[in-house]
Design a protein around this motif. Structure first.
Motif, mmCIF file in Angstrom:
data_model
loop_
_atom_site.group_PDB
_atom_site.id
_atom_site.type_symbol
_atom_site.label_atom_id
_atom_site.label_comp_id
_atom_site.label_asym_id
_atom_site.label_seq_id
_atom_site.Cartn_x
_atom_site.Cartn_y
_atom_site.Cartn_z
ATOM 1 N N VAL A 70 0.802 -1.107 -0.060
ATOM 2 C CA VAL A 70 0.166 -0.141 -0.126
ATOM 3 C C VAL A 70 0.923 1.176 -0.143
ATOM 4 C CG1 VAL A 70 -1.695 1.305 1.527
ATOM 5 C CG2 VAL A 70 -2.073 -1.227 0.919
ATOM 6 N N ASN A 71 1.858 1.267 0.808
ATOM 7 C CA ASN A 71 2.913 2.337 0.865
ATOM 8 C C ASN A 71 3.502 2.563 -0.389
ATOM 9 O OD1 ASN A 71 2.244 3.159 3.438
ATOM 10 N ND2 ASN A 71 3.927 1.624 4.387
ATOM 11 N N ARG A 72 3.770 1.682 -1.184
ATOM 12 C CA ARG A 72 4.440 1.765 -2.513
ATOM 13 C C ARG A 72 3.338 2.432 -3.499
ATOM 14 N NH1 ARG A 72 6.948 -3.333 -0.978
ATOM 15 N NH2 ARG A 72 5.182 -4.359 -1.951
ATOM 16 N N TRP A 73 2.298 1.769 -3.346
ATOM 17 C CA TRP A 73 1.183 2.330 -4.379
ATOM 18 C C TRP A 73 0.817 3.669 -3.995
ATOM 19 C CZ3 TRP A 73 -3.850 4.319 -3.712
ATOM 20 C CH2 TRP A 73 -4.574 4.255 -4.936
ATOM 21 N N LEU A 74 0.878 4.184 -2.899
ATOM 22 C CA LEU A 74 0.601 5.554 -2.428
ATOM 23 C C LEU A 74 1.520 6.410 -2.957
ATOM 24 C CD1 LEU A 74 -0.835 5.169 1.197
ATOM 25 C CD2 LEU A 74 -2.355 5.774 -0.902
ATOM 26 N N THR A 75 2.860 5.826 -2.792
ATOM 27 C CA THR A 75 4.134 6.782 -3.312
ATOM 28 C C THR A 75 3.970 6.989 -4.960
ATOM 29 O OG1 THR A 75 5.571 5.988 -1.466
ATOM 30 C CG2 THR A 75 6.583 6.940 -3.438
ATOM 31 N N ARG A 76 3.578 5.809 -5.412
ATOM 32 C CA ARG A 76 3.478 6.055 -7.264
ATOM 33 C C ARG A 76 2.671 7.100 -7.431
ATOM 34 N NH1 ARG A 76 4.022 0.305 -7.048
ATOM 35 N NH2 ARG A 76 1.810 0.248 -7.464
ATOM 36 N N LYS A 77 1.568 7.091 -6.778
ATOM 37 C CA LYS A 77 0.354 7.717 -6.998
ATOM 38 C C LYS A 77 0.323 9.141 -6.663
ATOM 39 C CE LYS A 77 -2.243 4.541 -9.223
ATOM 40 N NZ LYS A 77 -2.315 4.821 -10.573
ATOM 41 N N GLY A 78 1.260 9.526 -5.759
ATOM 42 C CA GLY A 78 1.602 10.844 -5.261
ATOM 43 C C GLY A 78 0.277 11.164 -4.408
ATOM 44 N N ALA A 79 -0.484 10.256 -3.975
ATOM 45 C CA ALA A 79 -1.562 10.642 -3.102
ATOM 46 C C ALA A 79 -1.443 11.576 -1.805
ATOM 47 C CB ALA A 79 -2.009 9.470 -2.507
ATOM 48 N N ARG A 80 -2.463 12.376 -1.786
ATOM 49 C CA ARG A 80 -2.360 13.639 -0.783
ATOM 50 C C ARG A 80 -3.631 13.941 -0.237
ATOM 51 N NH1 ARG A 80 2.016 12.316 -1.213
ATOM 52 N NH2 ARG A 80 4.133 13.684 -1.672
ATOM 53 N N ILE A 81 -3.469 14.079 1.187
ATOM 54 C CA ILE A 81 -5.137 14.407 2.044
ATOM 55 C C ILE A 81 -4.831 15.848 2.446
ATOM 56 C CG2 ILE A 81 -5.574 12.062 2.331
ATOM 57 C CD1 ILE A 81 -4.715 12.157 5.216
ATOM 58 N N GLY A 82 -6.071 16.369 2.821
ATOM 59 C CA GLY A 82 -5.850 17.618 3.611
ATOM 60 C C GLY A 82 -5.540 17.635 4.941
ATOM 61 N N ALA A 83 -5.588 18.913 5.289
ATOM 62 C CA ALA A 83 -4.985 19.183 6.653
ATOM 63 C C ALA A 83 -5.898 18.486 7.835
ATOM 64 C CB ALA A 83 -4.565 20.669 7.062
ATOM 65 N N LEU A 84 -7.166 18.513 7.547
ATOM 66 C CA LEU A 84 -8.251 18.120 8.562
ATOM 67 C C LEU A 84 -8.328 16.552 8.498
ATOM 68 C CD1 LEU A 84 -10.079 18.514 10.666
ATOM 69 C CD2 LEU A 84 -12.042 19.040 8.884
ATOM 70 N N PRO A 85 -8.570 16.062 7.278
ATOM 71 C CA PRO A 85 -8.272 14.541 7.588
ATOM 72 C C PRO A 85 -6.931 13.910 7.865
ATOM 73 C CG PRO A 85 -9.200 15.469 5.170
ATOM 74 C CD PRO A 85 -8.632 16.403 6.077
ATOM 75 N N ALA A 86 -5.875 14.666 7.588
ATOM 76 C CA ALA A 86 -4.670 14.041 8.159
ATOM 77 C C ALA A 86 -4.597 14.125 9.645
ATOM 78 C CB ALA A 86 -3.338 14.923 7.631
ATOM 79 N N ALA A 87 -5.174 15.408 10.268
ATOM 80 C CA ALA A 87 -5.318 15.311 11.887
ATOM 81 C C ALA A 87 -5.961 14.316 12.273
ATOM 82 C CB ALA A 87 -5.595 16.639 12.168
ATOM 83 N N LEU A 88 -7.329 14.122 11.624
ATOM 84 C CA LEU A 88 -8.102 12.946 12.111
ATOM 85 C C LEU A 88 -7.544 11.818 12.079
ATOM 86 C CD1 LEU A 88 -11.660 14.114 10.576
ATOM 87 C CD2 LEU A 88 -10.875 14.126 13.249
ATOM 88 N N ALA A 89 -6.891 11.565 11.081
ATOM 89 C CA ALA A 89 -5.969 10.157 10.657
ATOM 90 C C ALA A 89 -4.826 10.011 11.797
ATOM 91 C CB ALA A 89 -5.522 10.020 9.298
ATOM 92 N N GLU A 90 -4.199 10.968 12.266
ATOM 93 C CA GLU A 90 -3.237 11.033 13.015
ATOM 94 C C GLU A 90 -3.864 10.901 14.550
ATOM 95 O OE1 GLU A 90 -0.281 14.048 13.260
ATOM 96 O OE2 GLU A 90 0.439 13.633 11.128
ATOM 97 N N GLY A 91 -4.972 11.208 14.768
ATOM 98 C CA GLY A 91 -5.453 11.240 16.111
ATOM 99 C C GLY A 91 -5.997 9.585 16.229
#
Length: 246
Positions: A121-142
């Motif tokens: 999954v990490n390799r796939w995300l790196t190839r796709k250059g996937a990014r998420i916004g600040a709020l979803p990132a904060a929720l995911a980190e929580g």
């Protein structure tokens, strides 16, 4: 404690430390061993967290520059991670042995799934250059910190995937930040477990002693052992343990 139990705990720590040094997955050895010697589920989870904590912390030696850049300039990230990890540890203590015991097979299955598909999954995300916004990132980190405080197996894999989609920089920087956040989560959890009286210190010392030796051996064997084969063996162990505890 019987001599056989002491040998089992030290051996589990050795295998866990060796695996962590090469491919990860040490909790799959330490947590079941602590259950096997008779510790209640919550105490086993807390004691396992204490035993593996130094491995996370030691990985940060010499990385102060990256830590200042990533965490020193973003104190809110560290605060959020600390609070949510503390909530996860508190949730483990509050849930009690009966509930946590029923969750063990599902937690092990979830961690095994992370261990199995995480790198791809990490390799796939790196190839796709996937990014998420600040709020979803904060929720995911929580959510990740909450899981890390509660159980923690596979936490590093979750953090790497999260850092990939939040723009965590190159692989070295991602690994440093991953280790820093994992250390933060486990440090807070260990403190809460210790204050809550959930840690069995003698078993923790035996597992820790084995883990140190395993880490040294693993560091020397890292180039000689195929990490994919070791990862496959850990996945098989995780599936067997999930089935056993179910």
């Amino acid at each position: 404690m019987q001599p056989g139990d002491m040998i089992l705990l030290t051996g589990a720590g050795l295998l866990g430390g060796l695996c962590n040094a090469i491919a990860g997955g040490g909790t799959f050895f330490t947590f079941p061993a602590l259950l096997a010697v008779g510790l209640p589920p919550v105490a086993a989870g807390a004691t396992s967290a204490v035993a593996i904590w130094p491995g996370h912390a030691a990985s940060l030696i010499g990385e102060s520059r990256v830590l200042r850049a990533e965490l020193g300039q973003r104190p809110g990230r560290a605060v959020l991670f600390t609070l949510m990890a503390a909530a996860g540890a508190g949730l483990l203590l509050a849930s009690g042995d009966a509930l946590f015991g029923r969750l063990i097979p599902w937690l092990l299955l979830f961690a095994t799934g992370l261990f199995a598909v995480g790198p791809a999954v990490n390799r796939w995300l790196t190839r796709k250059g996937a990014r998420i916004g600040a709020l979803p990132a904060a929720l995911a980190e929580g959510v990740t910190a909450l899981y890390g405080g509660y159980f923690g197996a596979g936490l590093g894999i979750m953090l790497l995937a999260l850092l990939t989609v939040t723009g965590g920089g190159d692989l070295h920087r991602q690994n440093v930040v991953k280790n820093a956040l994992a250390t933060l989560a486990t440090s807070v959890a260990v403190l809460i477990f210790a204050l809550g009286g959930a840690v069995a210190w003698r078993p923790a010392a035996l597992v820790f002693a084995g883990a140190i030796l395993g880490g040294v051996i693993g560091g020397r064997l890292a180039r000689r052992i195929n990490p994919q084969l070791l990862r496959a063996a850990v996945i098989c162990l995780g599936m067997a343990l999930a089935w056993h505890y179910a």
